[in-house]
Design an enzyme around this catalytic site. Sequence first.
Site, short mmCIF file in Angstrom:
data_model
loop_
_atom_site.label_atom_id
_atom_site.label_comp_id
_atom_site.label_asym_id
_atom_site.label_seq_id
_atom_site.Cartn_x
_atom_site.Cartn_y
_atom_site.Cartn_z
N ASP A 37 0.80 -1.11 0.03
CA ASP A 37 0.05 0.12 0.00
C ASP A 37 0.77 1.27 0.01
O ASP A 37 0.37 2.36 0.05
CB ASP A 37 -1.16 -0.01 1.18
CG ASP A 37 -0.30 0.02 2.50
OD1 ASP A 37 1.11 -0.15 2.51
OD2 ASP A 37 -0.86 0.27 3.60
N ARG A 95 11.51 24.84 -2.55
CA ARG A 95 10.90 25.95 -3.59
C ARG A 95 9.47 26.49 -3.20
O ARG A 95 8.93 27.59 -3.82
CB ARG A 95 10.85 25.47 -4.88
CG ARG A 95 12.02 25.19 -5.54
CD ARG A 95 11.82 24.41 -7.02
NE ARG A 95 11.58 23.14 -6.77
CZ ARG A 95 11.79 22.09 -8.16
NH1 ARG A 95 11.82 22.79 -9.38
NH2 ARG A 95 11.47 20.92 -7.75
N GLN A 96 8.81 25.80 -2.08
CA GLN A 96 7.36 26.15 -1.61
C GLN A 96 7.85 27.15 -0.26
O GLN A 96 7.34 26.63 0.63
CB GLN A 96 6.57 24.96 -1.31
CG GLN A 96 6.22 24.30 -2.98
CD GLN A 96 5.38 22.95 -2.56
OE1 GLN A 96 4.32 23.11 -1.89
NE2 GLN A 96 5.48 22.06 -3.31
N LYS A 191 16.10 35.66 -17.57
CA LYS A 191 14.89 34.48 -17.76
C LYS A 191 13.47 35.00 -17.11
O LYS A 191 13.58 35.60 -16.05
CB LYS A 191 15.57 33.24 -17.03
CG LYS A 191 14.44 31.97 -17.19
CD LYS A 191 15.13 31.01 -16.52
CE LYS A 191 14.52 30.99 -15.21
NZ LYS A 191 14.80 29.64 -14.23
N ASP A 219 24.17 26.19 -11.50
CA ASP A 219 22.65 26.37 -10.83
C ASP A 219 22.80 25.59 -9.64
O ASP A 219 23.76 24.68 -9.39
CB ASP A 219 21.59 25.79 -11.74
CG ASP A 219 20.40 26.73 -11.72
OD1 ASP A 219 20.10 27.27 -10.72
OD2 ASP A 219 19.41 26.44 -12.53
N GLY A 226 14.66 22.12 -17.76
CA GLY A 226 14.05 23.01 -18.71
C GLY A 226 14.90 24.55 -18.96
O GLY A 226 14.99 24.90 -19.94
#
Length: 292
Positions: A37, A95-96, A191, A219, A226
């Site tokens: 599960d 990132r949040q 960007k 980076d 992307g």
Amino acid sequence: MTKFTVISGSSSEDLAKKVAKKLRANLIKSQLKIFPDGESKITLNEKPQKNKIIVIQSTYPPVDEKLIQTLAIISKAKEYGTEVIVVIPYMGYARQDREFLPGEVITMKVIANLFKSVGTSKIIVVDIHSLLGLKYFKIKTKNVSAIPDLAKYISKLKLKNPLVVSPDKGGKDRAKEFAKILNVEYIFLDKERNRKTGKVKIKSTNFDQIAGRDLILVDDMISTGGSIIKATEFLKKQKCNRVFVACTHALLRNDAENKIKKAGVTKIISTNTIPGNTSLVDISGMIVKAII
């Protein structure tokens, strides 16, 4: 008695082994079983000594699974350790860290509360996507940079008139630091990312100093690649020579490694915060310095 005991999660076994060796610490592995599960069951291979315990586990995909496993290991370590230092080489959800669009949950704030609730004394992360995320932690935090180790690796390559490039303005300081170590120039691209669709567009038009030079795209992390692909395509149009990519965290989802190389990147160089084909730079030394 050993000063430290290192407990490794399943996602960072090799890195934990290297850290334990440098600390001359006892290494305890965690045994993982995934039920049909999807539940995780974790068992420590031996009982930790009652001293300072270091838990090492990256929370790369599947992020939720790795996160729950990490919290479970910490809670068990807390039963034995006088202090539990947690090393998250790659911190998922970083990132949040703010409400970009109305109604968005600041998940990093939730994560911070969870780490405290299970008994974390101190948390060490490597090149977290945003330092703002660490402000939600009500415990000691430390962010360490892999840039010196990455730059040292790059310096050993025979590059032609190298130029450091940040794929966006947000990474300008990172590129500047990288370039300073190599004693070369740096630039950044302008960007633009659509917050709803995620599509990336480069607004920069032309850079005369790119032609004929080897470029190092720097980076903090590469997910689907992307931004790196768009940047490489733009830089190739400026008639640059080779393009190298240096990043701390190479997630490389959805066949990103092949797509990036197809775009014209000669080599991707990342650290072992996430194990993989590109993780050529060992950051165990800097983690040890942050611990002691």
